[in-house]
Motif scaffolding. Sequence first.
Motif, PDB file in Angstrom:
ATOM      1  N   ILE A  59       5.098  35.548  30.657  1.00 52.56           N
ATOM      2  CA  ILE A  59       5.103  34.895  31.970  1.00 52.56           C
ATOM      3  C   ILE A  59       5.783  35.789  33.009  1.00 52.56           C
ATOM      4  CG2 ILE A  59       6.078  32.951  33.279  1.00 52.56           C
ATOM      5  CD1 ILE A  59       5.561  31.258  30.670  1.00 52.56           C
ATOM      6  N   THR A  60       6.909  36.384  32.645  1.00 55.15           N
ATOM      7  CA  THR A  60       7.624  37.275  33.568  1.00 55.15           C
ATOM      8  C   THR A  60       6.752  38.464  33.951  1.00 55.15           C
ATOM      9  OG1 THR A  60       9.763  36.609  32.667  1.00 55.15           O
ATOM     10  CG2 THR A  60       9.689  38.722  33.834  1.00 55.15           C
ATOM     11  N   ARG A  62       3.435  38.620  33.855  1.00 57.90           N
ATOM     12  CA  ARG A  62       2.301  38.153  34.660  1.00 57.90           C
ATOM     13  C   ARG A  62       2.734  37.916  36.111  1.00 57.90           C
ATOM     14  NH1 ARG A  62      -2.697  39.265  34.581  1.00 57.90           N
ATOM     15  NH2 ARG A  62      -2.853  38.735  32.372  1.00 57.90           N
ATOM     16  N   MET A  63       3.894  37.321  36.300  1.00 55.01           N
ATOM     17  CA  MET A  63       4.396  37.111  37.666  1.00 55.01           C
ATOM     18  C   MET A  63       4.550  38.450  38.390  1.00 55.01           C
ATOM     19  SD  MET A  63       7.396  34.337  37.160  1.00 55.01           S
ATOM     20  CE  MET A  63       7.095  32.597  36.996  1.00 55.01           C
ATOM     21  N   TYR A  64       5.084  39.432  37.687  1.00 59.69           N
ATOM     22  CA  TYR A  64       5.326  40.740  38.291  1.00 59.69           C
ATOM     23  C   TYR A  64       4.017  41.440  38.664  1.00 59.69           C
ATOM     24  CZ  TYR A  64       7.422  45.319  39.109  1.00 59.69           C
ATOM     25  OH  TYR A  64       7.826  46.491  39.678  1.00 59.69           O
ATOM     26  N   GLN A  66       1.122  40.138  39.198  1.00 63.25           N
ATOM     27  CA  GLN A  66       0.460  39.409  40.283  1.00 63.25           C
ATOM     28  C   GLN A  66       1.080  39.774  41.631  1.00 63.25           C
ATOM     29  OE1 GLN A  66       0.747  35.311  38.978  1.00 63.25           O
ATOM     30  NE2 GLN A  66      -1.339  35.342  38.150  1.00 63.25           N
ATOM     31  N   ARG A  67       2.414  39.831  41.661  1.00 60.97           N
ATOM     32  CA  ARG A  67       3.097  40.185  42.905  1.00 60.97           C
ATOM     33  C   ARG A  67       2.738  41.604  43.347  1.00 60.97           C
ATOM     34  NH1 ARG A  67       8.440  39.927  41.653  1.00 60.97           N
ATOM     35  NH2 ARG A  67       8.865  42.103  42.045  1.00 60.97           N
ATOM     36  N   CYS A 119      13.301  39.198  31.483  1.00 60.23           N
ATOM     37  CA  CYS A 119      12.917  37.787  31.443  1.00 60.23           C
ATOM     38  C   CYS A 119      14.150  36.935  31.115  1.00 60.23           C
ATOM     39  CB  CYS A 119      11.767  37.545  30.466  1.00 60.23           C
ATOM     40  SG  CYS A 119      12.220  37.213  28.763  1.00 60.23           S
TER      41      CYS A 119
END
Length: 138
Positions: A59-60, A62-64, A66-67, A119
């Motif tokens: 998740i961490t 994927r967030m990165y 995407q940003r 994370c």
Amino acid sequence: MPKIIATAEAVNTGANYSTEIKVHQHQLLADELAEAGGTDTGPAPGDYVCTALASCKVITLRMYVQRKQWKVDTIKVKVDLVKGDQMPSGNNTFFCEVTITGELDDSQRARLLEISKACPIHKLLSKPSEIVTIMDGM
């Protein structure tokens, strides 16, 4: 009272080791493998610890990505836990293998390796913890 960041409730009603777990609106099962006396109706508690670490890293990451708007297809993290008595250091050790498919260069991959270590669960498990246990009615 301090801020609670996670919660779970486990209940066993006599079905050997098979245990119902409630996390918010989610229902899960925990058990032990047959060779440990369970019936293997769900992951063992140690597997859930590995699950928490693996999913937090994914998740961490994927967030990165995407940003950063990087082209990443799949992010996979496999976590194995080895008990301290099996390690020369004497420490319980989590071995994490990160696999990412997408259009990334070596510097991006190196950065993602560092981000995976940031994370929240990685940070939590890397520090000493305290466990406070009370018995209802005592």
